[in-house]
Write a protein that holds these residues in place. Structure first.
Motif, mmCIF file in Angstrom:
data_model
loop_
_atom_site.group_PDB
_atom_site.id
_atom_site.type_symbol
_atom_site.label_atom_id
_atom_site.label_comp_id
_atom_site.label_asym_id
_atom_site.label_seq_id
_atom_site.Cartn_x
_atom_site.Cartn_y
_atom_site.Cartn_z
ATOM 1 N N TRP A 1 17.011 17.550 -24.716
ATOM 2 C CA TRP A 1 17.926 18.334 -23.909
ATOM 3 C C TRP A 1 17.181 19.147 -22.876
ATOM 4 N N GLU A 2 17.868 19.390 -21.757
ATOM 5 C CA GLU A 2 17.327 20.205 -20.694
ATOM 6 C C GLU A 2 17.892 21.609 -20.821
ATOM 7 N N SER A 3 17.021 22.584 -20.937
ATOM 8 C CA SER A 3 17.435 23.976 -20.988
ATOM 9 C C SER A 3 17.053 24.614 -19.663
ATOM 10 N N VAL A 4 18.006 24.637 -18.752
ATOM 11 C CA VAL A 4 17.748 25.111 -17.395
ATOM 12 C C VAL A 4 18.415 26.462 -17.190
ATOM 13 N N PRO A 5 17.653 27.516 -16.927
ATOM 14 C CA PRO A 5 18.259 28.837 -16.744
ATOM 15 C C PRO A 5 19.220 28.847 -15.566
ATOM 16 N N ALA A 6 20.413 29.430 -15.769
ATOM 17 C CA ALA A 6 21.364 29.602 -14.673
ATOM 18 C C ALA A 6 20.794 30.656 -13.715
ATOM 19 N N PRO A 7 21.135 30.620 -12.417
ATOM 20 C CA PRO A 7 22.117 29.721 -11.801
ATOM 21 C C PRO A 7 21.500 28.475 -11.179
ATOM 22 N N VAL A 8 20.290 28.092 -11.611
ATOM 23 C CA VAL A 8 19.645 26.922 -11.025
ATOM 24 C C VAL A 8 20.498 25.687 -11.193
ATOM 25 N N PRO B 1 10.819 30.741 -17.544
ATOM 26 C CA PRO B 1 10.064 29.782 -18.357
ATOM 27 C C PRO B 1 10.726 28.413 -18.405
ATOM 28 N N GLY B 2 9.897 27.381 -18.397
ATOM 29 C CA GLY B 2 10.397 26.020 -18.516
ATOM 30 C C GLY B 2 9.978 25.401 -19.829
ATOM 31 N N HIS B 3 10.405 24.156 -20.060
ATOM 32 C CA HIS B 3 10.001 23.383 -21.229
ATOM 33 C C HIS B 3 9.448 22.054 -20.735
ATOM 34 N N ARG B 4 8.397 21.571 -21.365
ATOM 35 C CA ARG B 4 7.884 20.244 -21.072
ATOM 36 C C ARG B 4 7.754 19.466 -22.375
ATOM 37 N N THR B 5 8.082 18.193 -22.312
ATOM 38 C CA THR B 5 7.988 17.318 -23.477
ATOM 39 C C THR B 5 7.130 16.108 -23.128
ATOM 40 N N ALA B 6 6.277 15.721 -24.056
ATOM 41 C CA ALA B 6 5.392 14.583 -23.847
ATOM 42 C C ALA B 6 5.386 13.701 -25.094
ATOM 43 N N VAL B 7 4.965 12.448 -24.907
ATOM 44 C CA VAL B 7 4.848 11.508 -26.017
ATOM 45 C C VAL B 7 3.433 10.939 -26.005
ATOM 46 N N ARG B 8 2.757 11.033 -27.144
ATOM 47 C CA ARG B 8 1.407 10.490 -27.285
ATOM 48 C C ARG B 8 1.442 9.163 -28.029
ATOM 49 N N ASP B 9 0.800 8.160 -27.448
ATOM 50 C CA ASP B 9 0.582 6.883 -28.125
ATOM 51 C C ASP B 9 -0.782 6.993 -28.804
ATOM 52 N N LEU B 10 -0.799 7.130 -30.114
ATOM 53 C CA LEU B 10 -2.040 7.354 -30.827
ATOM 54 C C LEU B 10 -2.866 6.083 -31.007
ATOM 55 N N ALA B 11 -2.300 4.930 -30.647
ATOM 56 C CA ALA B 11 -3.085 3.692 -30.671
ATOM 57 C C ALA B 11 -3.948 3.569 -29.426
ATOM 58 N N THR B 12 -3.430 4.052 -28.290
ATOM 59 C CA THR B 12 -4.158 3.948 -27.026
ATOM 60 C C THR B 12 -4.658 5.300 -26.519
ATOM 61 N N GLY B 13 -4.079 6.378 -27.040
ATOM 62 C CA GLY B 13 -4.430 7.711 -26.555
ATOM 63 C C GLY B 13 -3.628 8.144 -25.349
ATOM 64 N N GLU B 14 -2.802 7.255 -24.795
ATOM 65 C CA GLU B 14 -2.046 7.562 -23.583
ATOM 66 C C GLU B 14 -1.026 8.665 -23.837
ATOM 67 N N LEU B 15 -0.916 9.605 -22.899
ATOM 68 C CA LEU B 15 0.061 10.685 -22.977
ATOM 69 C C LEU B 15 1.080 10.501 -21.862
ATOM 70 N N THR B 16 2.360 10.370 -22.231
ATOM 71 C CA THR B 16 3.445 10.229 -21.259
ATOM 72 C C THR B 16 4.207 11.533 -21.174
ATOM 73 N N LEU B 17 4.219 12.135 -19.990
ATOM 74 C CA LEU B 17 4.903 13.399 -19.779
ATOM 75 C C LEU B 17 6.263 13.132 -19.147
ATOM 76 N N LEU B 18 7.334 13.615 -19.769
ATOM 77 C CA LEU B 18 8.663 13.421 -19.206
ATOM 78 C C LEU B 18 8.748 14.129 -17.860
ATOM 79 N N ALA B 19 9.472 13.517 -16.929
ATOM 80 C CA ALA B 19 9.520 14.028 -15.566
ATOM 81 C C ALA B 19 10.205 15.383 -15.467
ATOM 82 N N SER B 20 11.209 15.611 -16.297
ATOM 83 C CA SER B 20 11.971 16.853 -16.199
ATOM 84 C C SER B 20 11.125 18.060 -16.595
ATOM 85 N N PRO B 21 11.109 19.118 -15.780
ATOM 86 C CA PRO B 21 10.372 20.335 -16.126
ATOM 87 C C PRO B 21 11.103 21.208 -17.134
#
Length: 415
Positions: free
Chosen positions: A227-234, A190-210
């Motif tokens: 923080w990046e939670s990357v399962p070892a041994p990746v 399993p991975g984690h994804r984080t995004a930021v929503r600008d509620l004035a414009t509706g734009e959603l910015t997705l961080l590049a890191s999976p």
């Protein structure tokens, strides 16, 4: 969710220019010292009489408004949905109201959870379903406490194709920007994804890191720590902390050793001050600052000046204990963190507050006789100047009155 302290399987990032700040000479070594007793901080239970558990508390910058979740059905009249809801408590008027409602003021069968309040106290972000429009969407919403309007922020379907679980959100001071994180489920890695929503414009910015998780925004919504939670041994280390400028896209690691080399230890639980000047995180690293580490390879809290890159360790109140889940006051002067004493079960966490200017440390989750009590925090547990700290605890001896089943929300005022 920060309110439920987890075993840390994370990694953190820091600036390559980080250098060590010496520990203040007047830093306290013991949680029971004469300075702390002289402060005589006050504590109050704000869920007095609740017939269910309450937690995940968050406070506005002026220390007046507290939001929290509760399974109690007697905090307000007409609570009949038999699920957890989100509530707002005014510390000045002592009034509690439910805010996980539909736009027309009716209760929802799904309630709400995991709230965080904006620094201004006008907006509350929380998880719920079917509060916006007629769609059966589950995710984060933003409630405007002035107008009563509820806006959709985002859900797992915008971050993952397939199943996912929402794990946390943060909000800028003016409520315009909201970050949220989802954890992918139903996969072998399993991975984690984080995004930021600008509620004035509706734009959603997705961080590049999976693997980006647990993002925290500064007040202006421009700077985000995660923080990046990357399962070892990746990847080695399997977790690390970063700061990202959402305007320029620039990202830099924060858990970097004093000589500029990359630590091989795990780091995580990032935080950022409201003014965007200071960041904090927890790490098992012993090579981030020079000098002996009292608890060896135990978990410590570190604080980074984001302008200078200088980093310092906030030593545990008792040697050999573990410190984790830091939060910062809006002005960056105070860091609130959880502490697990040596010889106790992991998850037995006491709350402390360290003044980064003087080095003095005070016990926040303190009973009237001075005994440390187990407690947890939610998002934004301290006000702008670190004088008001909100937390939850199942220890009914923290304040007078009858404790609620499963735990209460408390407010500690430190003068």
């Amino acid at each position: 969710m920060r309110g439920k302290l987890r075993a840390m399987v994370v990694a953190v990032a820091a600036s390559a220019c980080a250098t060590a700040l010496p520990a203040p000479v007047d830093a306290l070594a013991s949680p029971h010292d004469r300075h702390e007793r002289a402060e005589a901080p006050s504590v109050q239970r704000i869920t007095e009489g609740a017939n269910g558990a309450s937690g995940d508390a968050s406070v506005s910058a002026n220390g007046r408004y507290v939001v929290f979740e509760s399974s109690a059905d007697n905090l307000v009249p007409g609570d009949t949905n038999a699920v957890t809801d989100v509530f707002l408590h005014d510390l000045r008027t002592h009034r509690t109201e439910r805010i996980s409602l539909t736009p027309d003021g009716a209760e929802t069968p799904d309630g709400g959870s995991s709230p965080v309040i904006s620094a201004t106290g006008r907006y509350v972000v929380f998880r719920s379903r079917a509060l916006v429009g007629d769609e059966e969407r589950y995710g984060y919403v933003r409630r405007d406490l002035r107008t009563g309007d509820t806006d959709w922020v985002g859900g797992t379907d915008e971050l993952y194709e397939g199943r996912g679980t929402l794990t946390g959100a943060s909000v800028s001071a003016d409520g315009r920007y909201v970050s949220f994180t989802a954890r992918q489920t139903g996969t072998g890695r399993p991975g984690h994804r984080t995004a930021v929503r600008d509620l004035a414009t509706g734009e959603l910015t997705l961080l590049a890191s999976p693997w980006a998780s647990e993002g925290h925004l500064g007040d202006d919504g421009r700077r985000l720590v995660y923080w990046e939670s990357v399962p070892a041994p990746v990847q080695n280390p399997p977790s690390r902390v970063f700061l990202q400028d959402l305007r320029t896209g620039e990202s830099r690691r924060l858990d970097v050793a004093a000589d500029g080399s990359t630590t091989t230890s795990r780091s995580g639980f990032p935080a950022i001050s409201g003014n965007g000047r200071v960041a904090a995180f927890a790490s098992w690293a012993t090579d981030l600052v020079p000098g002996e580490d009292a608890n060896g390879a135990g978990l410590d809290v570190f604080v980074t000046d984001l302008r200078t890159g200088k980093i310092r360790r906030v030593d545990a109140p008792v040697p050999q204990g573990h410190s984790t889940t830091p939060s910062l006051s809006g002005d960056g002067r105070y860091v609130v963190f959880g502490f697990t004493p040596p010889g106790t079960t992991w998850g037995t966490t006491h709350l402390y507050r360290t003044d980064l200017r003087t080095g003095r440390t005070a016990l926040v989750s303190r009973t009237p006789d001075g005994t440390p009590a187990s407690a947890t925090t939610g998002q934004r547990p301290a006000d702008a100047h670190g004088r008001t700290v909100v937390f939850s605890s199942a220890d009914g001896t923290l304040a007078p009155g009858t404790p609620s089943p499963g735990g209460d929300v408390y407010v500690r005022t430190i003068r």
